[in-house]
Design a protein around this motif. Structure first.
Motif, PDB file in Angstrom:
ATOM      1  N   PHE A  73       0.841  -1.191   0.000  1.00 35.09           N
ATOM      2  CA  PHE A  73       0.000   0.000   0.000  1.00 35.09           C
ATOM      3  C   PHE A  73       0.875   1.240   0.000  1.00 35.09           C
ATOM      4  O   PHE A  73       2.060   1.188   0.312  1.00 35.09           O
ATOM      5  CB  PHE A  73      -0.971   0.009   1.187  1.00 35.09           C
ATOM      6  N   PHE A  74       0.251   2.349  -0.416  1.00 35.40           N
ATOM      7  CA  PHE A  74       0.884   3.644  -0.210  1.00 35.40           C
ATOM      8  C   PHE A  74      -0.150   4.601   0.330  1.00 35.40           C
ATOM      9  O   PHE A  74      -1.348   4.450   0.101  1.00 35.40           O
ATOM     10  CB  PHE A  74       1.605   4.179  -1.455  1.00 35.40           C
ATOM     11  N   GLU A  75       0.349   5.550   1.110  1.00 36.84           N
ATOM     12  CA  GLU A  75      -0.502   6.544   1.766  1.00 36.84           C
ATOM     13  C   GLU A  75       0.057   7.922   1.449  1.00 36.84           C
ATOM     14  O   GLU A  75       1.220   8.202   1.718  1.00 36.84           O
ATOM     15  CB  GLU A  75      -0.500   6.294   3.275  1.00 36.84           C
ATOM     16  N   LEU A  76      -0.790   8.749   0.846  1.00 35.11           N
ATOM     17  CA  LEU A  76      -0.409  10.118   0.508  1.00 35.11           C
ATOM     18  C   LEU A  76      -1.066  11.086   1.470  1.00 35.11           C
ATOM     19  O   LEU A  76      -2.209  10.876   1.884  1.00 35.11           O
ATOM     20  CB  LEU A  76      -0.868  10.466  -0.913  1.00 35.11           C
ATOM     21  N   VAL A  77      -0.355  12.166   1.787  1.00 37.71           N
ATOM     22  CA  VAL A  77      -0.928  13.277   2.540  1.00 37.71           C
ATOM     23  C   VAL A  77      -0.759  14.513   1.658  1.00 37.71           C
ATOM     24  O   VAL A  77       0.357  14.888   1.302  1.00 37.71           O
ATOM     25  CB  VAL A  77      -0.234  13.471   3.901  1.00 37.71           C
ATOM     26  N   ILE A  78      -1.887  15.108   1.308  1.00 39.56           N
ATOM     27  CA  ILE A  78      -1.902  16.233   0.379  1.00 39.56           C
ATOM     28  C   ILE A  78      -2.067  17.529   1.159  1.00 39.56           C
ATOM     29  O   ILE A  78      -3.055  17.702   1.879  1.00 39.56           O
ATOM     30  CB  ILE A  78      -3.045  16.061  -0.637  1.00 39.56           C
ATOM     31  N   ASP A  79      -1.106  18.406   1.025  1.00 40.87           N
ATOM     32  CA  ASP A  79      -1.152  19.718   1.678  1.00 40.87           C
ATOM     33  C   ASP A  79      -1.280  20.773   0.578  1.00 40.87           C
ATOM     34  O   ASP A  79      -0.291  21.238   0.028  1.00 40.87           O
ATOM     35  CB  ASP A  79       0.116  19.945   2.506  1.00 40.87           C
TER      36      ASP A  79
END
Length: 175
Positions: free
Chosen positions: A92-98
């Motif tokens: 899996f990958f987890e992105l955090v968008i700012d």
């Protein structure tokens, strides 16, 4: 209760400031599906986090209670994708968008140990990078440390990330 074992590690902070122009072909040795997990269930997230993160001593989300974890991973700016290979969760990958800072962070990225070394990592990282750029950031960031796969830093750099900083850290071992 025994005192947790503390591991020292060197963290490398990397960034990419331009969309990649290379493409990575889909491996043909598996039937693959990459699916966005909207409002992922906490037990499934914990399963993925442990399967991928335990060998590398990931610790940030490890001991969070359900309410704390849900408040983090179900935010509107968090995007989680699960790779399936021949029907099994492979990573899996987890992105955090700012959006305010115009930065997308690949917070977590990895494969389940059974799927490592089988030709999936470069393809999967490319998919994470392309997905990160879909939010139109000015830069995409990722970090790795000496507890991660020994090939991680080299692969990130081959894919276009440049080191921008280093730090020393202490992490609780996942014994």
């Amino acid at each position: 209760m025994t005192k947790p074992r503390i591991l020292k590690t060197r963290v490398t902070h990397l960034e990419m400031t331009e969309r990649p122009t290379q493409s990575v072909p889909t491996p043909v040795s598996f039937k693959l599906a990459l699916m966005r997990a909207t409002k992922i269930s906490l037990p499934f997230y914990r399963f993925l986090y442990e399967q991928v993160g335990k060998p590398h001593h990931w610790s940030v989300h490890r001991r969070l209670g359900d309410d704390e974890l849900k408040a983090i991973i179900h935010r509107n700016n968090v995007d989680i994708h699960v790779l399936y290979a021949d029907g099994s969760p492979a990573g899996f990958f987890e992105l955090v968008i700012d959006e305010e800072q115009a930065v997308t962070e690949i917070l977590y990225f990895g494969l389940v140990p059974e799927f490592q070394g089988r030709g999936l990592a470069k393809f999967f990282l490319n998919e994470a990078i392309l997905t990160a750029w879909m939010s139109s950031p000015q830069r995409v960031i990722i970090e790795t440390n000496t507890l991660d796969s020994p090939r991680a830093l080299q692969m990130y750099q081959r894919m276009g990330f440049k080191p921008v900083g280093f730090a020393e850290a202490e992490i609780e071992a996942w014994d």
